[in-house]
Enzyme design. Structure first.
Site, PDB file in Angstrom:
ATOM      1  N   ASP A  98      -4.599   6.527   6.446  1.00 51.43           N
ATOM      2  CA  ASP A  98      -5.362   5.875   5.858  1.00 51.43           C
ATOM      3  C   ASP A  98      -5.824   4.688   5.295  1.00 51.43           C
ATOM      4  OD1 ASP A  98      -8.668   5.305   5.328  1.00 51.43           O
ATOM      5  OD2 ASP A  98      -9.130   8.233   5.592  1.00 51.43           O
ATOM      6  N   ASP A 200     -10.912   2.235   6.440  1.00 54.51           N
ATOM      7  CA  ASP A 200     -11.698   2.437   5.360  1.00 54.51           C
ATOM      8  C   ASP A 200     -12.234   1.490   5.225  1.00 54.51           C
ATOM      9  OD1 ASP A 200     -12.736   4.321   3.430  1.00 54.51           O
ATOM     10  OD2 ASP A 200     -13.020   2.641   1.682  1.00 54.51           O
ATOM     11  N   GLU A 255     -13.449   2.336  10.300  1.00 54.40           N
ATOM     12  CA  GLU A 255     -15.191   2.283   9.701  1.00 54.40           C
ATOM     13  C   GLU A 255     -16.373   1.381  10.064  1.00 54.40           C
ATOM     14  OE1 GLU A 255     -16.899   5.355   6.479  1.00 54.40           O
ATOM     15  OE2 GLU A 255     -15.013   3.651   6.234  1.00 54.40           O
ATOM     16  N   HIS A 331     -14.408  13.412   6.423  1.00 55.26           N
ATOM     17  CA  HIS A 331     -14.795  13.895   5.229  1.00 55.26           C
ATOM     18  C   HIS A 331     -16.208  13.141   3.398  1.00 55.26           C
ATOM     19  CE1 HIS A 331     -13.361  10.261   5.192  1.00 55.26           C
ATOM     20  NE2 HIS A 331     -13.197   9.791   3.947  1.00 55.26           N
ATOM     21  N   ASP A 332     -16.638  12.792   4.587  1.00 54.18           N
ATOM     22  CA  ASP A 332     -18.109  11.751   4.209  1.00 54.18           C
ATOM     23  C   ASP A 332     -18.950  12.653   4.412  1.00 54.18           C
ATOM     24  OD1 ASP A 332     -16.732   9.791   2.514  1.00 54.18           O
ATOM     25  OD2 ASP A 332     -16.909   8.209   4.022  1.00 54.18           O
TER      26      ASP A 332
END
Length: 554
Positions: A98, A200, A255, A331-332
């Site tokens: 990530d 991200d 993302e 995870h979000d």
């Protein structure tokens, strides 16, 4: 030619803090991932996306990085990461790290040096602006975590920009030294054997350098063109591709919070040489009240028609122009059976129905840890939640602005809070769900004795085994990779159905996403000899039972 292995792959996301603890400090670690590689291999996945495990003060659970080249001691060390990469590769599992390139921690040496003065090497690594004449912040941009996106620094006598927490200052991508520093980090991890990157909020790296005010002060949602999808975004991402991604054949999935399907074409069209895939947020807003001042905390029941319309739009608009990244959980994102399904009466059916819909689409499916056993939201009280986003938004919306009641905020948190996905992985019914011998860093979901890996794998209605079959189909049936997509029953409020067509083959993917039986006349053309996979025993009666899903050959 660059390998496109990811088009045939299913990728599994690990949130290291909550996956498996081997040294019994209550925190998951890299050795824990290593120890569970056989489990992951048996599921059938092709790659692991590992959420940030770099050195971090953990203000935002690792998305605030202090040192990109160092593994945080809570997870192990750099040698543990190297060992994990070697062991995963031996099992033909690739490793995706990530990359948080939009911001760092304020404990990064880059920021510590930057705040010291306006004329050192790191001075322009971040976005600094003088106060207005009245001493106020440079503009009215809002943080995604609530409040202003600007914080005043006494040492430099300037404001710095942060799209998230005030301890997560945004990097200044206008500075070529910043870009090269990020590329150099990526080269470092490539040298350790990493196969690709999840990036991200990568579409936030370019800001409108005029820093104009937004229509609404401190709004929670980015303004496209100002705070997201900025004027040099494509230029910066293309440069990253040329500097790192293409030369080292590294997979990339970015993302893209504000991107619609037509925007995404520019990001993922191979001819433009930017990214391989992007994560859209659009389909995750189908249970959000449009335009409400409370943003994601203003929830409503899922709109299945809108979900179908959005996902079909991405399938159609990217067809021939790029590749989709497919997900419902990460995870979000909260647990699908609790958020959109019926985790009380139809947990198995909910989990497998949404999985069938997702994995039948064109693109690369992502599975989040625990999704493969149907983990649910824990329905905590507000005091039990840890997430900085939840806490700062509660402060802003409930305590300060009073635009939402405490009861409604809690109801929303229990549905959509990021913490719902961050409870420790439920391995078995023993102490602490088999996650750790010590008290975990975060409260366990109380249902771990009935919902866990061991119990699910031994169940006659195993969600894990259903995922195995879905993944096997993805690997063995070209129609899932290359087949054309066509949405059917677009206005049905409960049934999600579409066809995939390749040459003379046509397959139907259909699911009832409700707790009630639904008529489905399109099933009258099929019998049990057509069934490829289903989550109920097949019945020839032209109806779908609650959360019934199936894949059928024409």
């Amino acid at each position: 030619m660059k390998s496109e292995w990811w088009k045939n792959a299913v990728i599994y996301q690990v949130y290291p803090k909550s996956f498996y603890d081997t040294n019994n400090d209550g925190i998951g670690d890299l050795s824990g991932i290593d120890k569970k590689l056989n489990y992951l291999k048996s599921l059938g996945i092709d790659a692991l996306w590992i959420s940030p495990c770099y050195l971090s003060p953990q203000i935002d659970n690792g998305y605030d990085i202090a040192d990109y080249r160092k593994i945080d001691p809570m997870f192990g060390n750099n040698d543990d990461m190297k060992q994990l990469i070697v062991d995963a590769h031996q099992k033909n599992i690739k490793i995706i790290m990530d990359m948080v390139a939009n911001h760092t921690s304020d404990e990064s040496i880059w920021f510590k040096e930057s705040r010291k003065s306006r004329n050192n090497y790191f001075s322009d690594f971040y976005i600094w602006r003088d106060p207005k004449n009245d001493g106020s912040e440079p503009n009215n941009w809002g943080s995604n975590f609530g409040g202003s996106a600007w914080t005043y620094d006494e040492t430099r006598q300037q404001y710095y920009l942060h799209y998230y927490g005030k301890k997560q200052p945004d990097l200044n991508w206008e500075n070529p030294l910043v870009r090269e520093a990020i590329y150099d980090v990526m080269r470092y991890w490539k040298a350790q054997g990493v196969d690709g990157w999840r990036m991200d909020v990568i579409t936030s790296i370019s800001k409108n350098q005029d820093f104009p005010d937004n229509p609404n002060p401190h709004q929670l949602r980015y303004v496209v063109g100002n705070q997201d999808n900025g004027p040099r975004m494509h230029e910066f991402i293309h440069e990253m591709n040329q500097q790192v991604l293409a030369p080292f054949s590294m997979m990339s999935v970015g993302e893209a919070p504000s991107s619609k399907s037509k925007d995404a074409r520019m990001l993922v069209d191979p001819k433009r040489e930017e990214l391989d895939m992007v994560f859209t947020f659009e389909h995750m807003h189908v249970d959000r009240k449009p335009g409400d001042v409370n943003g994601r905390w203003a929830i409503q029941p899922i709109d299945i028609v809108q979900l179908k319309k959005t996902l079909a739009n991405w399938q159609d608009n990217l067809n021939g122009h790029g590749w989709n990244a497919l997900y419902f959980e990460n995870h979000d994102r909260a647990r699908t059976p609790s958020r959109w399904g019926d985790d009380k009466n139809y947990r198995y059916e909910s989990a497998t129905a949404f999985a069938t819909v997702l994995h039948g689409l064109k693109g690369t499916p992502f599975v989040y840890q625990g999704e493969e056993i149907g983990m649910t939201n824990p329905k905590f009280e507000l005091a039990d939640y840890e997430d900085i986003e939840l806490k700062t938004n509660y402060q802003k919306l409930v305590e300060q602005e009073k635009t939402i009641s405490k009861a409604d905020f809690l109801k929303a948190a229990q549905k959509i809070s990021r913490d719902n996905a961050r409870t420790p992985m439920q391995w078995n019914s023993s102490k602490n769900a088999g996650f750790s011998e010590s008290d975990p860093w975060f409260k366990l979901n109380p249902n771990y004795q009935t919902v866990n890996v061991e119990r699910d794998m031994n169940s006659p209605r195993s969600i894990f085994k259903y995922y195995q079959k879905l993944i096997e189909l993805r690997h063995n049936e070209d129609i899932f990779r290359d087949g054309d997509f066509k949405l059917i029953l677009p206005n049905d409020r409960n049934i999600f159905a579409y066809t995939r067509t390749l040459k003379d083959q046509m397959w139907l993917v259909i699911a009832n996403l409700s707790s009630w039986e639904q008529q489905a006349s399109c099933l009258n053309d099929y019998d049990k000899t057509n069934l490829v996979l289903g989550n109920y025993d097949f019945e020839e009666k032209g109806t779908l039972r609650p959360y019934e899903a199936m894949i059928l050959r024409k």
